[in-house]
Design an enzyme around this catalytic site. Structure first.
Site, PDB file in Angstrom:
ATOM      1  N   THR A 152       1.558  27.499  54.451  1.00 15.27           N
ATOM      2  CA  THR A 152       0.451  26.879  53.726  1.00 15.27           C
ATOM      3  C   THR A 152       0.377  25.385  54.011  1.00 15.27           C
ATOM      4  O   THR A 152      -0.697  24.836  54.306  1.00 15.27           O
ATOM      5  CB  THR A 152       0.587  27.119  52.212  1.00 15.27           C
ATOM      6  OG1 THR A 152       0.424  28.517  51.944  1.00 15.27           O
ATOM      7  CG2 THR A 152      -0.457  26.338  51.427  1.00 15.27           C
ATOM      8  N   ASN A 164      -2.908  39.098  58.290  1.00 28.60           N
ATOM      9  CA  ASN A 164      -1.828  39.485  57.396  1.00 28.60           C
ATOM     10  C   ASN A 164      -2.069  40.802  56.673  1.00 28.60           C
ATOM     11  O   ASN A 164      -1.130  41.446  56.218  1.00 28.60           O
ATOM     12  CB  ASN A 164      -1.576  38.381  56.366  1.00 28.60           C
ATOM     13  CG  ASN A 164      -2.843  37.897  55.706  1.00 28.60           C
ATOM     14  OD1 ASN A 164      -3.748  37.393  56.377  1.00 28.60           O
ATOM     15  ND2 ASN A 164      -2.935  38.041  54.388  1.00 28.60           N
ATOM     16  N   CYS A 200      -0.383  36.628  48.557  1.00 26.26           N
ATOM     17  CA  CYS A 200      -0.844  35.338  48.045  1.00 26.26           C
ATOM     18  C   CYS A 200      -2.183  35.428  47.323  1.00 26.26           C
ATOM     19  O   CYS A 200      -2.628  34.467  46.724  1.00 26.26           O
ATOM     20  CB  CYS A 200      -0.948  34.329  49.191  1.00 26.26           C
ATOM     21  SG  CYS A 200       0.647  33.939  49.928  1.00 26.26           S
ATOM     22  N   GLN A 232       2.073  35.608  60.821  1.00 22.74           N
ATOM     23  CA  GLN A 232       2.400  37.037  60.859  1.00 22.74           C
ATOM     24  C   GLN A 232       2.832  37.496  62.246  1.00 22.74           C
ATOM     25  O   GLN A 232       3.597  38.448  62.382  1.00 22.74           O
ATOM     26  CB  GLN A 232       1.204  37.867  60.391  1.00 22.74           C
ATOM     27  CG  GLN A 232       0.893  37.741  58.912  1.00 22.74           C
ATOM     28  CD  GLN A 232       1.999  38.286  58.021  1.00 22.74           C
ATOM     29  OE1 GLN A 232       2.844  39.063  58.443  1.00 22.74           O
ATOM     30  NE2 GLN A 232       1.991  37.848  56.770  1.00 22.74           N
ATOM     31  N   SER A 268       6.176  30.363  59.996  1.00 16.68           N
ATOM     32  CA  SER A 268       6.849  30.387  58.693  1.00 16.68           C
ATOM     33  C   SER A 268       8.131  31.192  58.813  1.00 16.68           C
ATOM     34  O   SER A 268       8.139  32.282  59.399  1.00 16.68           O
ATOM     35  CB  SER A 268       5.944  30.997  57.628  1.00 16.68           C
ATOM     36  OG  SER A 268       6.577  30.994  56.364  1.00 16.68           O
ATOM     37  N   ALA A 269       9.223  30.663  58.246  1.00 16.73           N
ATOM     38  CA  ALA A 269      10.544  31.275  58.420  1.00 16.73           C
ATOM     39  C   ALA A 269      10.697  32.597  57.688  1.00 16.73           C
ATOM     40  O   ALA A 269      11.347  33.525  58.185  1.00 16.73           O
ATOM     41  CB  ALA A 269      11.623  30.297  57.947  1.00 16.73           C
ATOM     42  N   HIS A 270      10.103  32.717  56.500  1.00 16.25           N
ATOM     43  CA  HIS A 270      10.437  33.874  55.662  1.00 16.25           C
ATOM     44  C   HIS A 270       9.742  35.158  56.102  1.00 16.25           C
ATOM     45  O   HIS A 270       9.985  36.225  55.548  1.00 16.25           O
ATOM     46  CB  HIS A 270      10.154  33.586  54.189  1.00 16.25           C
ATOM     47  CG  HIS A 270       8.719  33.622  53.786  1.00 16.25           C
ATOM     48  ND1 HIS A 270       8.169  34.683  53.109  1.00 16.25           N
ATOM     49  CD2 HIS A 270       7.727  32.727  53.939  1.00 16.25           C
ATOM     50  CE1 HIS A 270       6.890  34.438  52.862  1.00 16.25           C
ATOM     51  NE2 HIS A 270       6.604  33.250  53.362  1.00 16.25           N
TER      52      HIS A 270
END
Length: 385
Positions: free
Chosen positions: A73, A150, A325, A178, A201-203
């Site tokens: 984000t 996503n 989200c 993604q 994004s890492a997660h």
């Protein structure tokens, strides 16, 4: 009874045990601030530098092009608002299926005099070439099209889109959150085609929450979102989250190392899942386009998606009714509506997103539970009518 099964990897992934092991020293004994000049600080700085190299190598970028953020984000917002701040107000073009963390910053630019154009997609969630070209004829200054959606998992041909945008001389950005860890990324090739920035994004790939990156061509001028000590080339001030950044670097390295085997495994699982769904009359969204190998988005006529998700959760299967989200929004998925899916069918959408640790047995158990659940829900509907 089934052991609980996690089928929501597009929302977030479990933290890889190897990543956690690498992070632990920076949550305990190696607690230095990377801006400090003593050995504790130097150790933290070395760890960040190594993580930056790992992330850069994983996506074919130079380490100086990697700007660490708190996640996708922030990285998306940094590009859209940061680049816009260095340009005269003009046209910003984003696809109609973007994540809210792209759509909302783009909408916010209108308060500064910018015009917004949403790029149409077809029934399979692909950007429509004619509409994209019409938008480029309007000479946008900023363009953002996600690499993989996503919800549907549909992959966009961002190379072709960026090449088509080149005559407009727009800064072109792609949200690759993604896609990273589920398909190969090469920023050098993307950049040569006209992609100037991508978001990670890492997660989403076995790393920790709270770490992401904007990989950006250094020719792109941007203003930071926050003023401060000038961290991350002056683009992202604030004391670095060393442990999370270290975890991001390790996760990126691991994601690339076993990508081919994981992709084959996920594609086989999804094939098993979708064969079972089609046999039961399900509609598969985006199935006519190239998709991420782990993502299946479906609906079953007469079954409400939120209700089905709740029933499956009680049966031990974690799936999603849409983007995590946006889960607080009761409206149908904006992605499906943009694809022309009727609102009534869009309300039935359920997303299964598979991970490397999922098995064929889990998929078969899911289909079995789904059968029972559908019969129960349709029985309740019949009684109510």
């Amino acid at each position: 009874m089934f052991a609980p099964v996690y089928f929501d990897h597009n929302a977030t992934t479990p933290l890889d045990a190897r990543v956690l092991e690498g992070m632990l020293p920076y949550l305990t004994t190696q607690h230095g601030n990377a801006s400090s000049r003593h050995e504790y600080g130097r150790a933290a700085r070395r760890a960040i530098d190594e993580a930056r190299q790992r992330v850069a190598h994983a996506v074919g970028a130079h380490p100086t092009e990697v700007v660490f953020t708190s996640g996708g984000t922030e990285a998306n917002t940094l590009f859209i608002k940061g680049a816009a701040a260095c340009l005269s107000p003009g046209l910003v073009a984003v696809s109609a299926i973007e994540h809210p963390c792209v759509r909302e910053p783009a909408k916010a630019l209108r308060r500064a005099g910018w015009r917004l154009r949403e790029l149409a997609v077809d029934a399979d969630c692909r950007v429509v070439g004619a509409d994209f070209q019409a938008a480029m004829d309007g000479r946008p200054s900023l363009v953002s099209v996600m690499l993989a959606n996503n919800e549907t998992g549909v992959v966009q041909d961002v190379v072709a889109l960026a090449q088509a945008a080149a005559p407009a001389r727009a800064w072109f950005h792609t949200d690759a959150v993604q896609a990273f860890g589920r398909r190969a990324l090469d920023f050098r090739k993307l950049n040569a085609a006209g992609v100037h920035a991508l978001t990670l994004s890492a997660h989403k790939l076995g790393g920790p929450k709270g770490a992401g990156a904007l990989v950006v061509d250094k020719r792109v001028e941007m203003q930071p979102l926050m003023a401060g000590g000038g961290h991350e080339r002056g683009l992202r001030s604030g004391t670095e989250n060393v442990a999370a950044i270290v975890g991001f670097g390790l996760a990126a390295e691991l994601a690339v190392a076993d990508l081919d085997a994981r992709t084959r495994h996920l594609a086989a699982l999804r094939g098993e899942l979708e064969a079972g769904l089609l046999h039961r009359g399900a509609t598969l969204f985006g199935a006519g386009a190239e998709r991420l190998p782990n993502t299946c988005y479906f609906a079953i006529d007469g079954i409400d998606g939120e209700t089905l998700v709740g029933r499956l959760d009680r049966a031990g299967f974690a799936v999603a009714a849409g983007a995590a989200c946006s889960s607080a929004n009761p409206e149908p998925s904006h992605v499906l509506l943009a694809m022309g899916v009727p609102s009534s069918r869009a309300r039935g959408a359920v997303r299964v997103s598979l991970g490397a640790d999922n098995t064929v047995a889990q998929v078969r158990d899911f289909i079995s539970v789904l059968d029972t659940t559908i019969l129960q829900l349709k029985g309740m509907t019949a009684l109510a009518s």
